[in-house]
Write a protein that holds these residues in place. Structure first.
Motif, PDB file in Angstrom:
ATOM      1  N   SER A 296       0.853  -1.179   0.000  1.00 47.66           N
ATOM      2  CA  SER A 296       0.000   0.000   0.000  1.00 47.66           C
ATOM      3  C   SER A 296       0.890   1.232   0.000  1.00 47.66           C
ATOM      4  O   SER A 296       1.818   1.330   0.810  1.00 47.66           O
ATOM      5  CB  SER A 296      -0.914   0.024   1.232  1.00 47.66           C
ATOM      6  OG  SER A 296      -1.563   1.280   1.340  1.00 47.66           O
ATOM      7  N   LEU A 297       0.604   2.164  -0.895  1.00 44.75           N
ATOM      8  CA  LEU A 297       1.340   3.422  -0.945  1.00 44.75           C
ATOM      9  C   LEU A 297       0.596   4.535  -0.242  1.00 44.75           C
ATOM     10  O   LEU A 297       1.030   5.687  -0.283  1.00 44.75           O
ATOM     11  CB  LEU A 297       1.603   3.810  -2.414  1.00 44.75           C
ATOM     12  CG  LEU A 297       2.359   2.764  -3.248  1.00 44.75           C
ATOM     13  CD1 LEU A 297       2.603   3.284  -4.651  1.00 44.75           C
ATOM     14  CD2 LEU A 297       3.667   2.365  -2.580  1.00 44.75           C
ATOM     15  N   VAL A 298      -0.531   4.188   0.414  1.00 42.92           N
ATOM     16  CA  VAL A 298      -1.338   5.198   1.111  1.00 42.92           C
ATOM     17  C   VAL A 298      -1.573   4.811   2.564  1.00 42.92           C
ATOM     18  O   VAL A 298      -2.496   5.324   3.209  1.00 42.92           O
ATOM     19  CB  VAL A 298      -2.681   5.419   0.387  1.00 42.92           C
ATOM     20  CG1 VAL A 298      -2.453   6.061  -0.975  1.00 42.92           C
ATOM     21  CG2 VAL A 298      -3.464   4.107   0.243  1.00 42.92           C
ATOM     22  N   GLY A 299      -0.746   3.920   3.095  1.00 43.23           N
ATOM     23  CA  GLY A 299      -0.875   3.547   4.503  1.00 43.23           C
ATOM     24  C   GLY A 299      -2.056   2.637   4.745  1.00 43.23           C
ATOM     25  O   GLY A 299      -2.528   1.925   3.869  1.00 43.23           O
ATOM     26  N   GLY A 300      -2.554   2.658   5.983  1.00 46.41           N
ATOM     27  CA  GLY A 300      -3.652   1.789   6.378  1.00 46.41           C
ATOM     28  C   GLY A 300      -3.143   0.520   7.028  1.00 46.41           C
ATOM     29  O   GLY A 300      -1.957   0.199   6.981  1.00 46.41           O
ATOM     30  N   SER A 301      -4.061  -0.241   7.628  1.00 44.79           N
ATOM     31  CA  SER A 301      -3.682  -1.459   8.326  1.00 44.79           C
ATOM     32  C   SER A 301      -3.685  -2.643   7.360  1.00 44.79           C
ATOM     33  O   SER A 301      -4.345  -2.621   6.317  1.00 44.79           O
ATOM     34  CB  SER A 301      -4.642  -1.737   9.484  1.00 44.79           C
ATOM     35  OG  SER A 301      -5.930  -2.084   9.000  1.00 44.79           O
ATOM     36  N   VAL A 302      -2.963  -3.687   7.733  1.00 42.57           N
ATOM     37  CA  VAL A 302      -2.853  -4.870   6.877  1.00 42.57           C
ATOM     38  C   VAL A 302      -4.207  -5.524   6.672  1.00 42.57           C
ATOM     39  O   VAL A 302      -4.547  -5.946   5.562  1.00 42.57           O
ATOM     40  CB  VAL A 302      -1.854  -5.872   7.493  1.00 42.57           C
ATOM     41  CG1 VAL A 302      -1.895  -7.205   6.753  1.00 42.57           C
ATOM     42  CG2 VAL A 302      -0.443  -5.299   7.471  1.00 42.57           C
ATOM     43  N   THR A 303      -5.000  -5.618   7.732  1.00 50.96           N
ATOM     44  CA  THR A 303      -6.276  -6.331   7.641  1.00 50.96           C
ATOM     45  C   THR A 303      -7.458  -5.397   7.432  1.00 50.96           C
ATOM     46  O   THR A 303      -8.602  -5.843   7.439  1.00 50.96           O
ATOM     47  CB  THR A 303      -6.508  -7.166   8.912  1.00 50.96           C
ATOM     48  OG1 THR A 303      -6.455  -6.299  10.053  1.00 50.96           O
ATOM     49  CG2 THR A 303      -5.442  -8.250   9.051  1.00 50.96           C
ATOM     50  N   GLY A 304      -7.209  -4.106   7.240  1.00 54.89           N
ATOM     51  CA  GLY A 304      -8.290  -3.159   7.016  1.00 54.89           C
ATOM     52  C   GLY A 304      -8.939  -3.349   5.655  1.00 54.89           C
ATOM     53  O   GLY A 304      -8.470  -4.108   4.806  1.00 54.89           O
TER      54      GLY A 304
END
Length: 464
Positions: A296-304
């Motif tokens: 992901s190039l925009v962050g966030g959680s792995v399981t989101g």
């Protein structure tokens, strides 16, 4: 003629000149990309009917007003035909229509084919070679720049015990490469060059586009190495638009693939709803959909959620972080073929956390032959002698490749050991357990490497 009448043309001409001058001052809008083909999600699969691995999620995404495109890498012309006599290219033409009809049941009409050749093996390198790797990659990069997806969804690039189809792996490789290249203006620059003529025949006037996330779904029997590596979704939830569970939308879409499952689909046509639900539960149609986050190039959680952190609009090109090559001794032996390719691939594309089996594994049809590809590296200044040997399960025999060899100074040589595989046990109620094979390499009485491989014997499997 009155004085008023004689001056009227002059006044009209002056007014026309004034109005024309005002209009000339209005800025002209330059053309922009065709918004009809802008999508939020691009699915990249190998064959017609492979879209079924994700159609339950596509239906969910459509419910959330996401725009979806599908890219299919081959037309499946090497597959079976259970609905008619057509084979080869003619079968591929039929299967293309089946895939378009299947996706149309969801309302997806933006469907493209990469023209790869259906390749029946477990070796991703054979699939890439048979597709024309560079040509297929160029086409996929073009489609990403045309459709500008926020997220790409595809098969996991790796080799596991399972169907392990090389074409499935290859579309995951291509999608990952295209994810990392479509935003680079120096990759296929003719695609992003502005027109040099009014009617441009060569330069495509697209724009670089960097997708924001890439997710994978595995083609493997095992599930343990994928848990917690990405989001999961229940397919039993009810669609807002169709009022049906998502698994049922996926299943009804699959009905278009008569060439691949006519007998099964004919039997389903005789079932009542309760019987269909029971069949779907036993055959895995109602299992949760699990994905693996590639990057992901925009962050966030792995399981989101797959679309967490995504906002509309272009982002800068994100060049992948390449991990350094592992340190190696001056004389070494390691597993080659797809196994070494994937180690290099994960490093080159910043996928160090992508799940992969350790030790490597494969399922093969037996009786048959196991080929163990090897790289022998000699970084010393003189020719070296090495000895290769294999430690095998009972009943397995080394056919060729074991023994003494020399490798020249400053050279990397390929080698392989071929092993005869016995037939799997008949009438065994238990699923066969993978057996471990060990290859040992020695030089001057010292070990220079030991390689392990897990092999499961089956009555049916794709060629290695």
């Amino acid at each position: 003629m009155s004085r008023f009448a004689s001056t009227l043309p002059i006044v009209s001409l002056a007014a026309s000149m004034l109005l024309g001058g005002a209009a000339a001052q209005e800025p002209a809008a330059l053309p922009s990309a065709d918004q009809r083909y802008k999508v939020d999600l691009m699915l990249v699969v190998a064959h017609p009917d492979d879209e079924g691995a994700a159609t339950a999620y596509l239906a969910r995404a459509l419910d959330e007003h996401k725009r979806v495109a599908v890219v299919i890498s081959t037309r499946g012309s090497s597959g079976a035909n259970k609905a008619g006599t057509e084979q080869a290219a003619a079968l591929g033409d039929i299967r293309e229509i089946e895939a378009r009809n299947a996706l149309a049941t969801l309302g997806i009409t933006n469907v493209w084919f990469l023209d790869g050749k259906d390749t029946a093996s477990q070796n991703v390198l054979q699939s890439l070679a048979n597709w024309g790797h560079g040509v297929a990659l160029e086409k996929l990069v073009r489609l990403i720049r045309l459709t500008r997806p926020e997220v790409i969804l595809t098969f996991l690039p790796g080799t596991f015990i399972g169907e392990d189809h090389g074409d499935h792996q290859a579309c995951g490789v291509l999608a990952t490469e295209a994810f990392d290249l479509a935003g680079d203006p120096t990759t296929f620059p003719e695609q992003v060059a502005g027109p040099a003529n009014r009617r441009e025949l060569f330069l495509e006037n697209l724009r670089p586009w960097q997708p924001k996330k890439i997710y994978y779904f595995p083609d493997a029997d095992r599930e343990d190495v994928f848990r917690g590596k990405g989001p999961s979704y229940s397919v039993k939830e009810i669609s807002k638009s169709t009022k049906q569970p998502y698994w049922r939308i996926s299943f009804d879409s699959f009905r278009a693939h008569q060439t691949q499952a006519k007998e099964f689909l004919d039997s389903v046509a005789q079932m009542d709803e309760a019987q269909i639900e029971k069949m779907a539960a036993s055959d895995g149609w109602t299992d949760d959909m699990r994905f693996v986050l590639g990057k992901s190039l925009v962050g966030g959680s792995v399981t989101g959620d797959i679309f967490d952190g995504i906002t509309q609009g272009a982002i800068p090109f994100g060049r992948p972080e390449v991990s350094p090559e592992p340190a190696r001794p001056e004389l070494s032996v390691e597993l080659g073929g797809p196994y070494s390719f994937y180690a290099d691939f994960r490093r080159a594309h910043g996928l160090g956390n992508l799940p992969h089996p350790e030790p490597p594994e494969i399922a093969l049809q037996a009786p048959g032959t196991l080929v163990i590809p090897l790289w022998v590296r000699n970084r010393t200044a003189k020719t070296q002698e090495i000895t290769l040997s294999a430690v095998l399960p009972a009943g397995w025999t080394a056919q060729s490749g074991a023994g003494k060899f020399t490798v020249a100074a400053k050279q990397v040589a390929s080698a392989r050991i071929e092993v005869n595989l016995p037939a799997p046990a008949e009438n065994s109620a238990k699923k066969p357990e993978p057996q471990e094979v060990t290859v040992r390499a020695d030089s001057n009485g010292q070990s220079i490497g030991e390689i392990k491989l897990r092999v499961e014997l089956r009555k049916r499997a794709l060629p290695q």
